[in-house]
Design a protein around this motif. Sequence first.
Motif, mmCIF file in Angstrom:
data_model
loop_
_atom_site.group_PDB
_atom_site.id
_atom_site.type_symbol
_atom_site.label_atom_id
_atom_site.label_comp_id
_atom_site.label_asym_id
_atom_site.label_seq_id
_atom_site.Cartn_x
_atom_site.Cartn_y
_atom_site.Cartn_z
ATOM 1 N N GLN A 301 -65.036 -12.383 -68.391
ATOM 2 C CA GLN A 301 -65.191 -11.548 -67.002
ATOM 3 C C GLN A 301 -63.880 -11.273 -66.333
ATOM 4 O O GLN A 301 -62.814 -11.451 -67.021
ATOM 5 N N GLU A 302 -64.063 -10.268 -65.483
ATOM 6 C CA GLU A 302 -62.991 -9.663 -65.088
ATOM 7 C C GLU A 302 -62.183 -10.425 -63.987
ATOM 8 O O GLU A 302 -62.777 -10.969 -63.092
ATOM 9 N N LYS A 303 -60.952 -10.611 -64.124
ATOM 10 C CA LYS A 303 -60.048 -11.051 -63.194
ATOM 11 C C LYS A 303 -59.862 -10.140 -62.090
ATOM 12 O O LYS A 303 -59.510 -9.061 -62.229
ATOM 13 N N ARG A 304 -59.619 -11.063 -60.818
ATOM 14 C CA ARG A 304 -59.063 -9.995 -59.763
ATOM 15 C C ARG A 304 -57.364 -9.695 -60.105
ATOM 16 O O ARG A 304 -56.552 -10.346 -60.635
ATOM 17 N N GLU A 437 -63.215 -15.516 -61.675
ATOM 18 C CA GLU A 437 -62.436 -14.252 -61.096
ATOM 19 C C GLU A 437 -61.002 -14.646 -60.463
ATOM 20 O O GLU A 437 -60.148 -13.952 -60.394
ATOM 21 N N ILE A 438 -60.702 -15.916 -60.307
ATOM 22 C CA ILE A 438 -59.653 -16.234 -59.508
ATOM 23 C C ILE A 438 -58.418 -16.234 -60.622
ATOM 24 O O ILE A 438 -58.685 -17.015 -61.658
ATOM 25 N N PRO A 439 -57.202 -15.277 -60.373
ATOM 26 C CA PRO A 439 -56.404 -15.401 -61.370
ATOM 27 C C PRO A 439 -55.497 -16.587 -61.168
ATOM 28 O O PRO A 439 -55.335 -17.068 -60.344
ATOM 29 N N ARG A 464 -50.236 -11.700 -72.806
ATOM 30 C CA ARG A 464 -51.019 -11.470 -74.190
ATOM 31 C C ARG A 464 -51.920 -12.630 -74.278
ATOM 32 O O ARG A 464 -53.002 -12.677 -74.512
ATOM 33 N N GLU A 465 -51.198 -14.043 -74.163
ATOM 34 C CA GLU A 465 -51.673 -15.105 -74.926
ATOM 35 C C GLU A 465 -52.421 -16.004 -73.766
ATOM 36 O O GLU A 465 -53.677 -16.630 -73.715
ATOM 37 N N PHE A 466 -51.467 -16.204 -72.594
ATOM 38 C CA PHE A 466 -51.851 -16.826 -71.403
ATOM 39 C C PHE A 466 -52.570 -16.304 -70.408
ATOM 40 O O PHE A 466 -53.609 -16.788 -69.946
ATOM 41 N N GLY A 467 -52.693 -14.805 -70.322
ATOM 42 C CA GLY A 467 -53.450 -14.327 -69.453
ATOM 43 C C GLY A 467 -53.086 -14.377 -67.984
ATOM 44 O O GLY A 467 -53.970 -14.575 -67.088
ATOM 45 N N VAL A 468 -51.910 -14.600 -67.784
ATOM 46 C CA VAL A 468 -51.855 -14.949 -66.375
ATOM 47 C C VAL A 468 -51.447 -13.509 -65.395
ATOM 48 O O VAL A 468 -51.677 -12.550 -66.043
ATOM 49 N N GLY A 469 -51.857 -14.020 -63.987
ATOM 50 C CA GLY A 469 -51.945 -12.715 -63.361
ATOM 51 C C GLY A 469 -50.855 -12.318 -62.486
ATOM 52 O O GLY A 469 -50.797 -11.057 -62.126
ATOM 53 N N ALA A 470 -49.911 -13.209 -62.462
ATOM 54 C CA ALA A 470 -48.408 -12.874 -61.747
ATOM 55 C C ALA A 470 -47.575 -13.926 -62.295
ATOM 56 O O ALA A 470 -47.960 -14.962 -62.586
#
Length: 675
Positions: A301-304, A437-439, A464-470
């Motif tokens: 699903q798409e993250k913000r 969707e919450i990063p 890459r692995e963790f997929g963090v947003g910031a």
Amino acid sequence: MTRTLQPGVAPIKAEYIISAEPKEFVDDDAAEGATGTHERGGDGDGDERPSKRAKTNRQDRKKNRGANKGRRFTKSTDGGGVQLCFKVANGGACDRGDSCKFSHDIPAYLASKDPDILFPFPDALTAEPPFVRPRERSPNALYESVDASAVCSGFLATGECKQGWKCRFLGAHVRTGEDGTLELVKSDPPGEKDKDAEEERNFVGFPVLKALHGRKYPLPLATAYLKSLEEKDKADAAAARAAKAAAAASSEAAAAQQDVEATTADPPAVPEAAAAVKEEDTTMVDVDAQKDTPDVPMRPQEKRRLNWTGKTYLAPLTTVGNLPFRRLCVSLGADITCGEMGLATSFLQGSREEWSLVRRHPSERTFGVQLCGNKPTSLVTAAEAIARECGPNIDFVDVNCGCPIDLVFQTGAGSALLDAPSKLSKIVIGMSNVLGEIPVTIKLRTGVKDGKNTAHKLMPRLPREFGVGAVTIHGRTRQQRYTKLADWDYIKQCVETLRQATDDENLPTIPIFGGGDCYSYEGYKTSMEQSGVDGIMIGRGALIKPWLFTEIKEQRSWDISSRERLELIRQYCEFGLNHFGSDTTGVNSTRRFLCEALSFQYRYIPVGLLERLPAQLNERPPAYRGRDELETMLASGNVKTWVEISEMFLGKAPEEWVFTPKHKSNAYGSEEGQG
């Protein structure tokens, strides 16, 4: 002639210096120490406790527990001992009848109630004593405690007061009825748009807290993820055992082959069993290489996307970073805010205090929640509960990997996660799965031990692995605390490593913020240019001068006047009353947190008193006087002075009220503070 100053001494103009002796040094490590439910250390720092293995006697352990151990804050009530029932106080009827332990006698309560507070208007503030011009009182004919001149900000904002009869501004929303008695009134409510702009969000009700406490709250996503982790761990353990057995068999086969070689000229062919063992041994290496990452796919699903470039960020600050303070900083230019650090286990236990940390004021444009924990089982489940209850009103969830205090570190949480990348990976991936969707964002320090920075090793894995947003990185190690300046050169290295990783993998660029020692717009600009970060998270600088965000936005050093500073204190009090409540308990909660804020703000040195700019966060002033009496008062480090300032807006502090600041340099309401 240029004066020569000792390193670390603020360059105050000679005409304002009272004594060359420097003021008492404030220990910032102690200032963020743990003392209770909401004082566990945030980004923070303090409450050093001896190791369990330390060979110290009982007196030594007590002495070394930290500057903040054992702070106590009394809860004052009004009514001369008449405890009014909450439902009756709000104009309703109590369903407990005679079994209710609280009073239902409103006249008796009003007869002994503490008098209404006349909160000052902005035009009543002045830089000369008494600093706040008193308003004329208009006591009610029936009860002197009720004053017709009172103004209740909550009543003005929403059309009703939640504290009802217990409000310390009661005269604003009562009238005399036809029978000659007082009655509560409601005003015409403001428009929905105006009401929505004032009411806080993310309230979690008692049924939810009860379900969490009783472990009856449904958490299907977290349960499924944790089950898959358990199955993966079992499979890995089985593979490791098989690999170990295969290695042992291979060793035995090799030994047997050597025996054969010793007695025969031509070595026999390798047995099929041995070949199978060698193949299994190769598999063992692959298993080890994959141990860092649980084989659980993220939900598609798409993250913000977090567009934070160039925005100002107020750091999550334990105790002092409450909603009223964040609201004040937003009014002064803060773009991103984050709630105080919350313990994942306390969220899952249904702690009302912990769930209050997620409340958000509508003025907070970008708001996040910070979680601290040491296991996927607690952090992932807490994240799902927060998403289910508050999801629409949360922009991101931050994982605390920076808290350095022993109380947190020794449990494996906070900065201890920097040395456990496998566990951290499972935590962040699981949280991302359950948050929809919450990063997920992550806050790091440079490492655990001085001279051993490790954050750069995590950087390639985060997108890459963790997929963090910031990402936010504080430029100090866990061991360092505030003893040295933040390492912005190392922050630059982490920025470059992260950027290279996203470019190599063709991944979207994610924001990376730095932090440490930002105290002026010049320093902000220099650190931005030096490191290449997208922005800077501001902590101590905002505590000492909340208007730092305005300086950054307007690119100037604001020589803020003492009266302007007093107006900010007035606003903080108003925001505090709206948040904590306008009854006596709420008034003294506001008083307590105002004094906490003043314990940092008194350290501000006015721009007009300095010989050079910009001011430095680590510089301490000699004893000095201000340009007027109010400026001198605001520079006082005496806790009694802070209480006096609170009384300008919140009325007289109760005799039984006690306050000890985090720095514990002095106290109010105890024998220690009465001398």
